[in-house]
Design an enzyme around this catalytic site. Sequence first.
Site, PDB file in Angstrom:
ATOM      1  CG  ASP A  11      -2.121   0.872   1.044  1.00  0.00           C
ATOM      2  OD1 ASP A  11      -2.442   1.226  -0.109  1.00  0.00           O
ATOM      3  OD2 ASP A  11      -2.775   1.204   2.057  1.00  0.00           O
ATOM      4  CE1 TYR A  54      -0.035   8.417   4.641  1.00  0.00           C
ATOM      5  CE2 TYR A  54       2.160   9.360   4.382  1.00  0.00           C
ATOM      6  CZ  TYR A  54       0.961   9.286   5.059  1.00  0.00           C
ATOM      7  OH  TYR A  54       0.764  10.081   6.178  1.00  0.00           O
ATOM      8  CG  HIS A  58      -4.174  10.374   2.959  1.00  0.00           C
ATOM      9  ND1 HIS A  58      -5.202  10.221   3.870  1.00  0.00           N
ATOM     10  CD2 HIS A  58      -3.276   9.383   3.237  1.00  0.00           C
ATOM     11  CE1 HIS A  58      -4.946   9.182   4.661  1.00  0.00           C
ATOM     12  NE2 HIS A  58      -3.784   8.661   4.302  1.00  0.00           N
ATOM     13  NE  ARG A 117       3.864  12.298  10.882  1.00  0.00           N
ATOM     14  CZ  ARG A 117       3.093  11.351  10.281  1.00  0.00           C
ATOM     15  NH1 ARG A 117       2.828  10.239  10.903  1.00  0.00           N
ATOM     16  NH2 ARG A 117       2.619  11.534   9.078  1.00  0.00           N
ATOM     17  CD  GLU A 119      -6.283   4.696   4.878  1.00  0.00           C
ATOM     18  OE1 GLU A 119      -5.569   3.990   4.139  1.00  0.00           O
ATOM     19  OE2 GLU A 119      -5.832   5.413   5.787  1.00  0.00           O
ATOM     20  CD  GLU A 141      -5.452   2.850  -0.150  1.00  0.00           C
ATOM     21  OE1 GLU A 141      -4.680   2.231  -0.921  1.00  0.00           O
ATOM     22  OE2 GLU A 141      -5.268   2.913   1.080  1.00  0.00           O
ATOM     23  CG  ASP A 201      -5.886   0.185   3.752  1.00  0.00           C
ATOM     24  OD1 ASP A 201      -5.926  -0.974   4.179  1.00  0.00           O
ATOM     25  OD2 ASP A 201      -4.983   0.995   4.039  1.00  0.00           O
ATOM     26  NE  ARG A 212      -8.282   6.361   9.746  1.00  0.00           N
ATOM     27  CZ  ARG A 212      -7.526   6.171   8.672  1.00  0.00           C
ATOM     28  NH1 ARG A 212      -6.256   5.805   8.791  1.00  0.00           N
ATOM     29  NH2 ARG A 212      -8.032   6.340   7.472  1.00  0.00           N
ATOM     30  CD  GLN A 228      -3.471   4.233  10.989  1.00  0.00           C
ATOM     31  OE1 GLN A 228      -4.672   4.192  10.772  1.00  0.00           O
ATOM     32  NE2 GLN A 228      -2.606   4.765  10.149  1.00  0.00           N
ATOM     33  CE1 TYR A 236       1.544   6.849  14.759  1.00  0.00           C
ATOM     34  CE2 TYR A 236       2.731   6.702  12.706  1.00  0.00           C
ATOM     35  CZ  TYR A 236       2.304   7.432  13.768  1.00  0.00           C
ATOM     36  OH  TYR A 236       2.640   8.755  13.850  1.00  0.00           O
ATOM     37  CE  LYS A 271      -3.895   1.750   7.541  1.00  0.00           C
ATOM     38  NZ  LYS A 271      -4.553   2.711   6.639  1.00  0.00           N
ATOM     39  CB  THR A 319      -7.688  -4.783   2.266  1.00  0.00           C
ATOM     40  OG1 THR A 319      -6.808  -4.532   3.365  1.00  0.00           O
ATOM     41  CG2 THR A 319      -7.484  -3.737   1.186  1.00  0.00           C
ATOM     42  CB  THR A 365      -6.146   7.686   1.764  1.00  0.00           C
ATOM     43  OG1 THR A 365      -6.009   6.587   2.648  1.00  0.00           O
ATOM     44  CG2 THR A 365      -7.522   8.299   1.915  1.00  0.00           C
ATOM     45  CD  GLU A 421      -7.388  12.408   4.668  1.00  0.00           C
ATOM     46  OE1 GLU A 421      -6.867  13.226   3.910  1.00  0.00           O
ATOM     47  OE2 GLU A 421      -7.617  11.221   4.323  1.00  0.00           O
TER      48      GLU A 421
END
Lengths: 428, 428
Positions: free
Chosen positions: B137, B139, B144, B153, B210, B212, B244, B248, B251, B255, B264, B268, B361, B375
């Site tokens: 996968d 990114y 996104h 972050r 997600e 995709e 996907d 959250r 995650q 992560y 995840k 999927t 995503t 988001e």
Amino acid sequence: MNDALKATLVAALKSWIESANDPASDFPIQNLPFGIFSDAINAQPRAGVAIGDWIVDLSVLEDARLIDGHGTFNATRLNDFIALGQQTWRDVRIALSALLAQGNATLRDDADLRRRALVPRKDATMHLPVEIPGYTDFYSSREHATNVGSMFRDPKNALLPNWSELPVGYNGRASSVVVSGTKVRRPNGQIKLPNDERPVFSACRKLDIELETGFIVGKGNALGEPIPCEDAEAHIFGMVLLNDWSARDIQQWEYVPLGPFNSKGFATTISPWIITLDALEPFRTATPAQEPQPLAYLRHEGDHAFDIELEVTLRPEGAQRATTISRTNFRLMYWSMAQQLAHHTVGGCNTRVGDLMGSGTISGPTPDSCGSLLESTWNGQRPIELEEGGERAFLLDGDEITLRGWCQGEGYRVGFGECAGEILPARG
Amino acid sequence: MNDALKATLVAALKSWIESANDPASDFPIQNLPFGIFSDAINAQPRAGVAIGDWIVDLSVLEDARLIDGHGTFNATRLNDFIALGQQTWRDVRIALSALLAQGNATLRDDADLRRRALVPRKDATMHLPVEIPGYTDFYSSREHATNVGSMFRDPKNALLPNWSELPVGYNGRASSVVVSGTKVRRPNGQIKLPNDERPVFSACRKLDIELETGFIVGKGNALGEPIPCEDAEAHIFGMVLLNDWSARDIQQWEYVPLGPFNSKGFATTISPWIITLDALEPFRTATPAQEPQPLAYLRHEGDHAFDIELEVTLRPEGAQRATTISRTNFRLMYWSMAQQLAHHTVGGCNTRVGDLMGSGTISGPTPDSCGSLLESTWNGQRPIELEEGGERAFLLDGDEITLRGWCQGEGYRVGFGECAGEILPARG
């Protein structure tokens, strides 16, 4: 029967194949690991079991009706055999143990069958033992995680908060898992040098190893049906040695925020013989104390570590002698294989027969017990001296790395054989 | 022939299957996507091509010697057909296009063959179209990555330094890729609540999607032999929609430092029809400008994005109407599929026929063009209002999510069909 008596009886087992009784052999009658081999006489890969200096051709023994693998031995991978289930693995192993035991004449005295069923190991080519539908790598050595966290992040908070709560793991690349002896090409990739604004495209300059073991899933689980921690070991067929080759400079640039990718995906080497959990049973021991106590889904009673001595040697191109660059033990691992499998599936993720689950780099508390050069040389700052002169910070082209592992019994050892790979220069 | 003339000729194509000529159909004669289906009359999964409201049974047409799949159509997965190579995919598609074209009587006027070769889509069960040896996968949406970086972050440095230099990707879990229509069980796992010292074991409370696309590798590469960026599209068989599913809360806790895992790995979902790159060719367009210019191994001349409209709807349990929760376009993606595949293999990693590569995503610049609830609701702070009342921050049990995608031509569209899944409650 108490454990001491059982251990004495196991240690007393001998085979009529003399090389199997050598205390230094990795493959005594107590071991009987499964693999896939071919030879010059029969180039067709097929299932075998190692015993001393020999391989038993399982399809030949099945044709002679001495063991029953339901027709799965004449195959290029062990998956169909493994899928038959734990009882079948055990039945075959017990039948082989009887056939190979001192005093059993069935195979020993049948010269024609013996000639067809026994292949010298030195004449055989070993193949990848299983088709690997999924490869997962954990990160379960506290010492390794602390070392890496100190170097790449913050020494004061080296261990991230989640580490002591769950066996951290990630999905690896199954396509590039290769069998011991396969040469490994140094990868090219993006590297960010400290004084440059942008990355450069370059051959890896910090090529490293990761000393690991791996387990092979013997019984999968359906999507949405987790494997309880107490049941997890029954889902494991056996163990191998695993070298998770790592390009540290590529890794440091690429790994945020989604984890390692090209820095690992170019090759992962495993040893060709799968050591069954039954063979490892006498070497079961306690895992390190877990503090805090894990959440309920990660708890299991009893001993779930195994006392497996591990060693890594490095032999430069053309050198006579290899240098031992690490000695450690699998029993130091904080999280057990059972806990790894329970965690992997707790959210419903399915596993399949042949899935490979790496332990994560196995490091002890001292530089000479680290499972990676990154740690033992502290990111190249303290190179290791080699026996025939010279030193190593990271791997050079032509270096051959060999992992070895064994459980030391009374007068015998259950060994893993070798997990070896030599570095080829990067593509020009 | 110039592009405008070619487009006019393509748009003018019609089929004698009337439902294929409906401008709203996803499956006109311009599309001809491949999939695996079964039906009540023949429960054996086999290869088919969608046309209007029908599926063409490819094995029946091969038996009638009208197309040539080298015996690969009577299979539960498309891998063997795909492995025959690009020329064969094209030959089959061109032969089908001729057979189904207005004015061609061969199949149209053969009542017996037509009855055996055409299955109503509404009567068919669709299966996973390929066995997926590896799932990666990426990114690759700047919007996104910026949104997630801002939330998880630091808003000031949302995009990490490597993001604009390489298509960041990670290995996903191939075992839990399921076909559209498979219900998805809410995962349990470790969640760290802000005011608790330790994590709790809980059903996911922030279940998300997600949006995709994914591409299916049609021609792999050997270990150590990278795929050049300029050649990469010839290694792609086609595209699917991909959801996907993401937990959250799991995650965010798990992560670091090795990336998403259990958040995840529970499921999927992909759409059942693989749209070939040939069908997408008229909708080729430019990727966004790349600044800085990528390193040489990531450069390719010409247009490498595709103009694919994308839409996500949410239908709560029992609701009559679904609410559109996102509208965006694949052409916004910063990194092309060719660049993703070139980067994936540049270090020597091998790929295999059937490998699935997710785009990451796909988000546009506005909340109603985001590809995840994370988001569009800004981590649940700004819930979306639903058409029949109520609102959603994250998914509730019984919610059905459907992704749709299509390329809009002149009077026809090349559609992807649906990629749908309904949420089941977590295990007790």
